[in-house]
Write a protein that holds these residues in place. Structure first.
Motif, PDB file in Angstrom:
ATOM      1  N   ALA A 198       0.827  -1.208   0.000  1.00  0.00           N
ATOM      2  CA  ALA A 198       0.000   0.000   0.000  1.00  0.00           C
ATOM      3  C   ALA A 198       0.863   1.260   0.000  1.00  0.00           C
ATOM      4  CB  ALA A 198      -0.931  -0.009   1.210  1.00  0.00           C
ATOM      5  N   GLU A 199       1.948   1.238   0.746  1.00  0.00           N
ATOM      6  CA  GLU A 199       2.843   2.396   0.785  1.00  0.00           C
ATOM      7  C   GLU A 199       3.478   2.645  -0.579  1.00  0.00           C
ATOM      8  OE1 GLU A 199       5.817   2.235   3.758  1.00  0.00           O
ATOM      9  OE2 GLU A 199       4.425   2.410   5.441  1.00  0.00           O
ATOM     10  N   GLY A 200       3.872   1.576  -1.251  1.00  0.00           N
ATOM     11  CA  GLY A 200       4.469   1.720  -2.571  1.00  0.00           C
ATOM     12  C   GLY A 200       3.498   2.303  -3.582  1.00  0.00           C
ATOM     13  N   LEU A 201       2.247   1.838  -3.540  1.00  0.00           N
ATOM     14  CA  LEU A 201       1.231   2.383  -4.444  1.00  0.00           C
ATOM     15  C   LEU A 201       1.011   3.868  -4.192  1.00  0.00           C
ATOM     16  CD1 LEU A 201      -1.666  -0.233  -4.764  1.00  0.00           C
ATOM     17  CD2 LEU A 201      -0.122   0.581  -6.542  1.00  0.00           C
ATOM     18  N   THR A 202       0.946   4.245  -2.929  1.00  0.00           N
ATOM     19  CA  THR A 202       0.757   5.653  -2.582  1.00  0.00           C
ATOM     20  C   THR A 202       1.907   6.494  -3.124  1.00  0.00           C
ATOM     21  OG1 THR A 202      -0.448   5.061  -0.565  1.00  0.00           O
ATOM     22  CG2 THR A 202       0.482   7.276  -0.669  1.00  0.00           C
ATOM     23  N   ALA A 203       3.119   5.963  -3.037  1.00  0.00           N
ATOM     24  CA  ALA A 203       4.290   6.691  -3.536  1.00  0.00           C
ATOM     25  C   ALA A 203       4.246   6.859  -5.045  1.00  0.00           C
ATOM     26  CB  ALA A 203       5.565   5.957  -3.114  1.00  0.00           C
ATOM     27  N   ILE A 204       3.765   5.828  -5.753  1.00  0.00           N
ATOM     28  CA  ILE A 204       3.627   5.934  -7.212  1.00  0.00           C
ATOM     29  C   ILE A 204       2.568   6.976  -7.573  1.00  0.00           C
ATOM     30  CG2 ILE A 204       2.624   4.723  -9.213  1.00  0.00           C
ATOM     31  CD1 ILE A 204       5.483   4.104  -9.037  1.00  0.00           C
ATOM     32  N   LEU A 205       1.425   6.895  -6.918  1.00  0.00           N
ATOM     33  CA  LEU A 205       0.337   7.831  -7.199  1.00  0.00           C
ATOM     34  C   LEU A 205       0.748   9.272  -6.897  1.00  0.00           C
ATOM     35  CD1 LEU A 205      -2.651   5.730  -5.800  1.00  0.00           C
ATOM     36  CD2 LEU A 205      -2.212   6.291  -8.204  1.00  0.00           C
ATOM     37  N   GLY A 206       1.629   9.430  -5.910  1.00  0.00           N
ATOM     38  CA  GLY A 206       2.119  10.763  -5.574  1.00  0.00           C
ATOM     39  C   GLY A 206       3.375  11.145  -6.332  1.00  0.00           C
ATOM     40  N   SER A 207       3.795  10.308  -7.277  1.00  0.00           N
ATOM     41  CA  SER A 207       4.967  10.562  -8.114  1.00  0.00           C
ATOM     42  C   SER A 207       6.247  10.731  -7.283  1.00  0.00           C
ATOM     43  CB  SER A 207       4.741  11.818  -8.979  1.00  0.00           C
ATOM     44  OG  SER A 207       5.671  11.862 -10.035  1.00  0.00           O
ATOM     45  N   GLN A 208       6.330   9.999  -6.181  1.00  0.00           N
ATOM     46  CA  GLN A 208       7.486  10.107  -5.293  1.00  0.00           C
ATOM     47  C   GLN A 208       8.606   9.140  -5.680  1.00  0.00           C
ATOM     48  OE1 GLN A 208       5.733   9.370  -1.476  1.00  0.00           O
ATOM     49  NE2 GLN A 208       4.398  11.174  -1.588  1.00  0.00           N
ATOM     50  N   ILE A 209       8.285   8.096  -6.443  1.00  0.00           N
ATOM     51  CA  ILE A 209       9.284   7.139  -6.928  1.00  0.00           C
ATOM     52  C   ILE A 209       9.074   6.935  -8.419  1.00  0.00           C
ATOM     53  CG2 ILE A 209       9.615   5.939  -4.729  1.00  0.00           C
ATOM     54  CD1 ILE A 209       7.656   3.804  -5.663  1.00  0.00           C
ATOM     55  N   ASP A 210      10.046   6.288  -9.051  1.00  0.00           N
ATOM     56  CA  ASP A 210       9.988   6.111 -10.504  1.00  0.00           C
ATOM     57  C   ASP A 210       9.277   4.843 -10.954  1.00  0.00           C
ATOM     58  OD1 ASP A 210      11.488   8.457 -11.073  1.00  0.00           O
ATOM     59  OD2 ASP A 210      13.345   7.383 -10.628  1.00  0.00           O
ATOM     60  N   GLY A 211       9.236   3.840 -10.113  1.00  0.00           N
ATOM     61  CA  GLY A 211       8.632   2.584 -10.534  1.00  0.00           C
ATOM     62  C   GLY A 211       8.335   1.678  -9.363  1.00  0.00           C
ATOM     63  N   TYR A 212       7.428   0.729  -9.603  1.00  0.00           N
ATOM     64  CA  TYR A 212       7.032  -0.201  -8.544  1.00  0.00           C
ATOM     65  C   TYR A 212       6.426  -1.436  -9.194  1.00  0.00           C
ATOM     66  CZ  TYR A 212       5.352  -1.558  -3.896  1.00  0.00           C
ATOM     67  OH  TYR A 212       5.152  -2.198  -2.699  1.00  0.00           O
ATOM     68  N   PHE A 213       6.657  -2.587  -8.582  1.00  0.00           N
ATOM     69  CA  PHE A 213       6.055  -3.830  -9.046  1.00  0.00           C
ATOM     70  C   PHE A 213       4.827  -4.143  -8.186  1.00  0.00           C
ATOM     71  CE2 PHE A 213      10.320  -4.273 -10.736  1.00  0.00           C
ATOM     72  CZ  PHE A 213      10.089  -4.827 -11.981  1.00  0.00           C
TER      73      PHE A 213
END
Length: 321
Positions: free
Chosen positions: A187-202
């Motif tokens: 859930a934390e990784g998805l939030t970071a993607i949606l907030g454009s805080q990281i470049d990629g996530y699986f």
């Protein structure tokens, strides 16, 4: 024949008959009480959902309740050691996933060995999608090849496990560098993607369903085998897009203590196979966007051990850094 010899033969036959009857009775009397299914992950994820579907079906077949017990923590080592600490009598089962191996490599002192458990049958598999923020302007994997900076890729493990393995394979396949950004969970990784805080996530295919149409996210590829059903219309596999070392599935299975009596283990395995091949489980897998494993059980175990070897190499590499 002398009476004494005949008497000994009759007594021997009687003992053998009693032992046979006892063994048969022990086998047919299982199970005589509720069975516990330990899930070493928190409630709510696909691992938990498919485990509960299986527990319901297995309970119907066995004629005894199968109670799901979530025991998350320490990369799944807490749940695994909980099963190890209980009697090897077939009344405590383990939901087995990759964490079984990675937890042991990240915490060598965890109180179990791989040989302590025997896999009875796979429950299902999930491939992973690779998602990026839409505002990066990356529309295909080609846009990432030879990137002149590190990619910040989220991981939800301790540097040895599924997410770290996928990130390392991707960077190698794209001839680029990456920086792992750790998160406590998906859930934390998805939030970071949606907030454009990281470049990629699986993300697992099931989780990807909730964001695949989100305008802030772009799904670039998934880790299935070429020609497999992606459940993501228009999205191709990494292999089809020229990155062949990205075929990967999380695998969920049922295991039991290896030193469980053979008669019990044999009957339990028959119950488990009947449950996992049922129409109810087929439906549960479809609903959760999971694939059924179609190879043999020996093939399945061999594939998992190959993954374990990869985790082991990653753990060794981290220690040498």
């Amino acid at each position: 024949m002398p009476f004494a010899i005949r008497r000994r033969l009759l007594l021997g036959a009687a003992v053998l008959g009693a032992l046979f009857s006892f063994g048969a009775a022990a086998q047919t009397s299982y199970p005589s009480k509720p069975v516990r299914l330990v899930v070493p992950y928190p409630p709510g994820a696909a691992t938990d959902a498919i485990s509960r579907a299986f527990a319901q079906q297995l309970g119907t077949i066995m004629g005894q309740p199968v109670v799901v017990e979530n025991r998350p923590g320490a990369g799944s080592a807490i749940g695994i050691t909980a099963v190890k600490s209980r009697p090897a009598d077939g009344y405590t089962l383990l939901v087995h996933a990759e964490g079984f191996y990675s937890a042991k490599f990240t915490t060598p002192g965890a109180g179990y060995e791989f040989s302590d458990f025997e896999i009875l049958a796979p429950l299902g598999q999930s491939s992973y999608a690779f998602i990026v923020p839409a505002d990066r302007g990356w529309n295909s994997l080609q846009d990432l090849k030879g990137l002149n900076r590190e990619m910040d890729i989220g991981i939800a493990d301790l540097g040895v496990g599924t997410y770290s393995t996928l990130a390392a394979r991707l960077a190698s396949g794209l001839h680029t560098q990456y920086r792992p950004i750790p998160f406590k969970g998906g859930a934390e990784g998805l939030t970071a993607i949606l907030g454009s805080q990281i470049d990629g996530y699986f993300t697992t295919i099931g989780t990807t369903q909730s964001v695949k149409d989100n305008p802030h996210v772009k799904v670039l590829a998934y880790t299935g085998r070429p020609g497999s059903a992606s459940h993501l219309p228009g999205v191709k596999t990494f292999a089809e897009l020229g990155v062949p070392d990205m075929v990967f599935h999380s695998s969920y299975s049922v295991a039991v203590r290896a030193d469980t009596p053979e008669a019990v283990k044999t009957q339990l395995a028959a119950f488990v196979r009947q449950a996992v091949t049922s129409e109810a489980m087929d439906k549960a897998r479809r609903d959760l966007y999971l694939d059924n494993y179609t190879g043999s059980l020996d093939d399945y175990k061999r594939e998992l051990m190959q993954l374990a070897d990869e985790f082991k190499a990653s753990a060794k590499g981290r220690k040498e850094e």
